[in-house]
Write an enzyme that holds these catalytic residues in place. Structure first.
Site, PDB file in Angstrom:
ATOM      1  CG  ASP A  37     -32.510  22.924 -39.155  1.00 20.03           C
ATOM      2  OD1 ASP A  37     -31.695  23.772 -38.756  1.00 20.03           O
ATOM      3  OD2 ASP A  37     -33.113  22.151 -38.390  1.00 20.03           O
ATOM      4  CE  LYS A  59     -26.523  21.462 -35.334  1.00 17.93           C
ATOM      5  NZ  LYS A  59     -27.863  22.060 -35.289  1.00 17.93           N
ATOM      6  CG  MET A 177     -30.253  11.759 -40.463  1.00 14.58           C
ATOM      7  SD  MET A 177     -30.098  12.768 -38.966  1.00 14.58           S
ATOM      8  CE  MET A 177     -31.312  11.961 -37.891  1.00 14.58           C
TER       9      MET A 177
END
Length: 271
Positions: A37, A59, A177
């Site tokens: 990732d 991502k 996030m």
């Protein structure tokens, strides 16, 4: 006869390779292929054996190297070739890492798998910033939440959070996030009763030599983060315990540029 391999879901921790578990290191060193990732640090990637195929599956809120379905297909294809596939994820694979979704798909397809937990970003970043997530008399619990779904990026309707429950002065909030929606998060918490002066910290690139720590309060944290031009990955910690960083912060990379701002805001915080 087709030999089926296996997939090991590995938590790579928040960045510092020293925080890898022994099982994580063993899995990486024995990998035939690695699917990793965006938040896996270069220092951890450097531990992958030379010549081992690597597949980037990162991502962000704006773009994706692969869809989740494509990641599933890749893991299955590699395992069906008889390979030991390491699925390398930042932090812990089962905490906001979609490790559960990938494990379910592997189980559905009868692919053997293992899960190696990792130091979470919350644990690692908080510790390196000198912030205990719980502390007697200050915080008796911790609540983890994501901030990027508040604007319905992945849903037809905005995600409805229990703001009244979150606005508990005796609980530490750890926001993953949440950089883009930090002002909204702060406004909602204040509107539901959390004092404006509640200490808050933003930790960018935690546990790495690029770590930056911004201390402020709930009412001003979004502005302070914008002024410092912090970028993802940034973790936000809200609660009385954030003020303890003024005394307990021990990890100060030499290239940190916010030392003066840090010292200035320390005098404004209390717990």
């Amino acid at each position: 006869m087709i030999m089926t391999g296996k997939v090991t879901l590995v938590g790579a921790g928040p960045g510092d390779p020293g925080l890898l578990t022994l099982n994580a290191l063993k899995a990486i060193e024995s990998a035939d292929a690695v699917v990793y990732d965006r938040l896996v640090s270069d220092a951890v990637l450097a531990l992958i054996p030379r010549g081992c195929p690597r597949f980037f599956a990162g991502k962000s809120c704006k773009e994706k190297a692969m869809t989740q379905e494509e990641i599933h297909e890749l893991l299955l294809a590699l395992a069906q070739e008889g390979k030991h596939v390491v699925r390398l994820k930042g932090g812990d694979p089962l905490l906001f890492g979609r490790g559960g979704e990938e494990a379910l798909e592997l189980a559905k397809q009868h692919i053997p798998f293992e899960i190696v937990p990792g130091i979470t970003s919350a644990q690692g970043c908080a510790a390196y910033a000198g912030i205990p997530l719980t502390h007697r008399g200050l915080a008796s619990g911790v609540h983890f939440l994501t901030g990027h779904r508040i604007t319905a990026e992945e849903f037809d309707e905005p995600l409805q959070l229990n703001w009244h429950s979150l606005a508990d002065p005796d609980t530490t909030l750890v926001v993953y996030m949440g950089l883009a929606n930090l002002s909204i998060i702060a406004e909602k918490l204040i509107a539901h009763g959390l004092p404006k002066g509640t200490p808050a910290a933003a930790i960018a690139d935690g546990t790495t030599p690029r770590q930056q720590v911004i201390l402020s309060n709930l009412a001003e944290i979004a502005e302070a983060v914008a002024r410092a031009k912090l970028e993802p990955p940034t973790l936000v910690i809200i609660g009385k315990v954030a003020a303890l960083a003024a005394e307990l912060r021990w990890f100060m990379p030499q290239d940190a540029e916010n030392t003066a701002d840090y010292q200035e805001v320390v005098t404004k915080l209390s717990y």
